[in-house]
Design a protein around this motif. Structure first.
Motif, PDB file in Angstrom:
ATOM      1  N   VAL A 306       0.836  -1.205   0.000  1.00 45.77           N
ATOM      2  CA  VAL A 306       0.000   0.000   0.000  1.00 45.77           C
ATOM      3  C   VAL A 306       0.868   1.251   0.000  1.00 45.77           C
ATOM      4  N   ILE A 307       1.899   1.252   0.834  1.00 43.20           N
ATOM      5  CA  ILE A 307       2.738   2.439   0.996  1.00 43.20           C
ATOM      6  C   ILE A 307       3.722   2.622  -0.157  1.00 43.20           C
ATOM      7  N   ARG A 308       4.315   1.527  -0.612  1.00 47.12           N
ATOM      8  CA  ARG A 308       5.440   1.639  -1.557  1.00 47.12           C
ATOM      9  C   ARG A 308       5.056   1.360  -3.001  1.00 47.12           C
ATOM     10  N   PHE A 309       4.086   0.469  -3.210  1.00 42.92           N
ATOM     11  CA  PHE A 309       3.825   0.012  -4.578  1.00 42.92           C
ATOM     12  C   PHE A 309       2.458   0.414  -5.116  1.00 42.92           C
ATOM     13  N   GLY A 310       1.782   1.333  -4.447  1.00 45.56           N
ATOM     14  CA  GLY A 310       0.571   1.929  -4.994  1.00 45.56           C
ATOM     15  C   GLY A 310      -0.691   1.106  -4.886  1.00 45.56           C
ATOM     16  N   LEU A 311      -0.687   0.026  -4.101  1.00 47.36           N
ATOM     17  CA  LEU A 311      -1.908  -0.742  -3.900  1.00 47.36           C
ATOM     18  C   LEU A 311      -2.930   0.119  -3.173  1.00 47.36           C
ATOM     19  N   ASP A 312      -4.153   0.161  -3.660  1.00 48.33           N
ATOM     20  CA  ASP A 312      -5.196   0.940  -3.000  1.00 48.33           C
ATOM     21  C   ASP A 312      -5.384   0.450  -1.568  1.00 48.33           C
ATOM     22  N   GLY A 313      -5.493   1.396  -0.624  1.00 48.04           N
ATOM     23  CA  GLY A 313      -5.571   1.037   0.778  1.00 48.04           C
ATOM     24  C   GLY A 313      -6.739   0.152   1.119  1.00 48.04           C
ATOM     25  N   ALA A 314      -7.926   0.484   0.600  1.00 50.15           N
ATOM     26  CA  ALA A 314      -9.113  -0.316   0.888  1.00 50.15           C
ATOM     27  C   ALA A 314      -8.972  -1.731   0.337  1.00 50.15           C
ATOM     28  N   ILE A 315      -8.407  -1.830  -0.863  1.00 54.60           N
ATOM     29  CA  ILE A 315      -8.181  -3.157  -1.444  1.00 54.60           C
ATOM     30  C   ILE A 315      -7.159  -3.926  -0.605  1.00 54.60           C
ATOM     31  N   GLY A 316      -6.144  -3.208  -0.120  1.00 52.93           N
ATOM     32  CA  GLY A 316      -5.150  -3.837   0.738  1.00 52.93           C
ATOM     33  C   GLY A 316      -5.752  -4.417   2.003  1.00 52.93           C
ATOM     34  N   VAL A 317      -6.691  -3.691   2.606  1.00 51.68           N
ATOM     35  CA  VAL A 317      -7.372  -4.191   3.805  1.00 51.68           C
ATOM     36  C   VAL A 317      -8.133  -5.475   3.487  1.00 51.68           C
ATOM     37  N   VAL A 318      -8.830  -5.497   2.349  1.00 50.33           N
ATOM     38  CA  VAL A 318      -9.581  -6.691   1.962  1.00 50.33           C
ATOM     39  C   VAL A 318      -8.634  -7.873   1.761  1.00 50.33           C
ATOM     40  N   ILE A 319      -7.544  -7.642   1.033  1.00 51.27           N
ATOM     41  CA  ILE A 319      -6.570  -8.714   0.786  1.00 51.27           C
ATOM     42  C   ILE A 319      -6.010  -9.233   2.104  1.00 51.27           C
ATOM     43  N   ALA A 320      -5.705  -8.332   3.023  1.00 49.28           N
ATOM     44  CA  ALA A 320      -5.113  -8.729   4.303  1.00 49.28           C
ATOM     45  C   ALA A 320      -6.105  -9.467   5.190  1.00 49.28           C
ATOM     46  N   TYR A 321      -7.374  -9.021   5.162  1.00 50.94           N
ATOM     47  CA  TYR A 321      -8.359  -9.531   6.122  1.00 50.94           C
ATOM     48  C   TYR A 321      -8.986 -10.862   5.718  1.00 50.94           C
ATOM     49  N   VAL A 322      -9.121 -11.112   4.421  1.00 48.56           N
ATOM     50  CA  VAL A 322      -9.819 -12.334   3.997  1.00 48.56           C
ATOM     51  C   VAL A 322      -9.212 -13.594   4.612  1.00 48.56           C
ATOM     52  N   PRO A 323      -7.895 -13.805   4.529  1.00 53.05           N
ATOM     53  CA  PRO A 323      -7.327 -14.996   5.176  1.00 53.05           C
ATOM     54  C   PRO A 323      -7.519 -14.983   6.696  1.00 53.05           C
ATOM     55  N   LEU A 324      -7.510 -13.801   7.303  1.00 54.15           N
ATOM     56  CA  LEU A 324      -7.702 -13.708   8.750  1.00 54.15           C
ATOM     57  C   LEU A 324      -9.123 -14.092   9.144  1.00 54.15           C
ATOM     58  N   VAL A 325     -10.092 -13.679   8.336  1.00 54.30           N
ATOM     59  CA  VAL A 325     -11.480 -14.064   8.601  1.00 54.30           C
ATOM     60  C   VAL A 325     -11.633 -15.577   8.492  1.00 54.30           C
ATOM     61  N   LEU A 326     -11.052 -16.163   7.441  1.00 56.77           N
ATOM     62  CA  LEU A 326     -11.129 -17.619   7.267  1.00 56.77           C
ATOM     63  C   LEU A 326     -10.441 -18.335   8.436  1.00 56.77           C
ATOM     64  N   LEU A 327      -9.323 -17.787   8.895  1.00 54.13           N
ATOM     65  CA  LEU A 327      -8.611 -18.378  10.023  1.00 54.13           C
ATOM     66  C   LEU A 327      -9.437 -18.273  11.299  1.00 54.13           C
ATOM     67  N   ALA A 328     -10.089 -17.117  11.500  1.00 52.26           N
ATOM     68  CA  ALA A 328     -10.934 -16.948  12.683  1.00 52.26           C
ATOM     69  C   ALA A 328     -12.087 -17.943  12.675  1.00 52.26           C
ATOM     70  N   ILE A 329     -12.709 -18.132  11.513  1.00 52.15           N
ATOM     71  CA  ILE A 329     -13.807 -19.099  11.398  1.00 52.15           C
ATOM     72  C   ILE A 329     -13.285 -20.514  11.602  1.00 52.15           C
ATOM     73  N   ARG A 330     -12.096 -20.785  11.053  1.00 58.78           N
ATOM     74  CA  ARG A 330     -11.489 -22.115  11.212  1.00 58.78           C
ATOM     75  C   ARG A 330     -11.276 -22.453  12.683  1.00 58.78           C
ATOM     76  N   PHE A 331     -10.963 -21.439  13.491  1.00 58.13           N
ATOM     77  CA  PHE A 331     -10.738 -21.662  14.913  1.00 58.13           C
ATOM     78  C   PHE A 331     -11.947 -21.255  15.763  1.00 58.13           C
ATOM     79  N   ASN A 332     -13.136 -21.291  15.119  1.00 52.53           N
ATOM     80  CA  ASN A 332     -14.418 -21.218  15.838  1.00 52.53           C
ATOM     81  C   ASN A 332     -14.683 -19.893  16.542  1.00 52.53           C
ATOM     82  N   ALA A 333     -14.153 -18.792  16.040  1.00 50.04           N
ATOM     83  CA  ALA A 333     -14.386 -17.497  16.674  1.00 50.04           C
ATOM     84  C   ALA A 333     -15.871 -17.237  16.866  1.00 50.04           C
ATOM     85  N   GLY A 334     -16.266 -16.971  18.100  1.00 49.24           N
ATOM     86  CA  GLY A 334     -17.645 -16.632  18.410  1.00 49.24           C
ATOM     87  C   GLY A 334     -18.588 -17.799  18.548  1.00 49.24           C
TER      88      GLY A 334
END
Length: 341
Positions: A306-334
């Motif tokens: 996002v900072i160095r290579f021009g990736l849009d910030g909002a898109i960067g958040v989506v890219i970063a969060y998707v695996p984290l959401v899947l990991l949270a679901i995998r470990f039964n969050a909530g």
């Protein structure tokens, strides 16, 4: 603060020694977390060690302001909001404050800090610059309140809140350097140093817990630093949201699933993904270590794009969060905890 790097080892030593003193105090006053059905630990452990972080960093802010290294408004925002939240947490650690009064205090501190930092600036979203005005300020206050509360929720196993703070601060320091914004880096590095001295006592197996004073303080200060970054560059704000992803995603997924199920969300529980993971592995160390690895090896590279290579910030958040959401679901969050017979 041209020689701030000299203060880092001194600050580590200061918070290490102060944590030792706080541990002796907690043992003397029987300020212990006693294991129960909602706990992630099995041994009575002193609490309140996070006060060392608070004292150490507030001293840094006061000294920096005294030598004209910190603007008056920034000092008032960070020092005022941080000390108020820490004081509220300290009182709650030593007794009990009703949830509604704690929440009111959280909003007061968030509003105070945001006001002195200049409010919420215009940000770039999907390539468009948006100035949300008062709506943006309201959203920023709610963001700060959520962040300081989720930091408390996520401080449930040995070392996890400390490792999160240290890796986020050091990761953000790298991003500031890449952006050419060297001025605020000392604020991040010295916060990491203050936490590091405490972590030496809190690393699994922990000899003392952080407590609400420390976790709330870290939540509000990290939130304010992230909003301060938005005045430098809106991409830096997106980068901060990426770096904080592990805590934001786990806490948010857990909250949403509990709300949908109709749980009383203000009641203590241990249904976060990291808590399920620590029970699955039978130890805290693998989970705490994984948080640091994810922050440095996944979230930091995405934020760097996002900072160095021009990736849009909002898109960067989506890219970063998707695996984290899947990991949270995998470990039964909530998910509803199974009652042991």
């Amino acid at each position: 603060m041209n020689h701030w790097w000299l203060a880092a080892p001194l600050l580590i030593g200061f918070t290490f020694v102060l944590t030792y003193g706080l541990r002796r105090y907690a043992l003397h006053k029987s300020l212990l977390d006693i294991p129960n059905g909602r706990s992630s630990h099995t041994v009575p452990t002193p609490r309140g060690g996070g006060v060392a972080i608070v004292v150490g960093y507030l001293v840094v802010l006061a000294v920096a302001f005294g030598v004209d290294a910190l603007p008056f408004s920034t000092f008032l925002g960070l020092f005022g909001a941080g000390s108020f939240i820490a004081g509220l947490g300290f009182l709650d650690d030593h007794g009990h404050i009703a949830a509604r009064w704690r929440l009111l205090g959280h909003f007061v501190a968030a509003g105070w800090g945001l006001y002195w930092l200049g409010g919420f600036p215009a940000v770039s979203v999907w390539g468009m610059t948006m100035d949300l005005g008062m709506v943006g300020n309201v959203l920023a206050v709610f963001y700060l309140v959520w962040l300081l509360n989720l930091y408390n929720f996520m401080d449930g196993i040995d070392g996890i809140a400390s490792v999160e703070a240290i890796t986020v601060c050091l990761g953000a320091s790298v991003l500031y350097a890449v952006e050419g914004a060297f001025g605020p880096i000392w604020l991040l590095v010295l916060l990491a140093a203050a936490v590091a001295g405490f972590l030496l006592w809190n690393f699994p197996p922990a000899k003392i817990f952080m407590g609400d004073a420390g976790s709330g303080f870290l939540g509000i200060v990290l939130g304010l630093l992230s909003l301060q970054a938005a005045w430098i560059s809106s991409q830096l704000l997106w980068a901060w949201l990426i770096l904080l992803g592990v805590f934001i995603v786990d806490a948010t997924v857990t909250l949403i699933r509990r709300l949908v199920r109709g749980d009383k969300v203000y009641e203590a529980h241990r249904s976060h993904a990291y808590q399920y993971a620590s029970r699955r592995f039978g130890r805290h160390l693998p989970v705490t270590s994984a948080v640091g690895v994810i922050n440095l090896c996944w979230l930091l590279p995405v934020a760097l794009c996002v900072i160095r290579f021009g990736l849009d910030g909002a898109i960067g958040v989506v890219i970063a969060y998707v695996p984290l959401v899947l990991l949270a679901i995998r470990f039964n969050a909530g998910q509803l905890e199974r009652v042991q017979a």
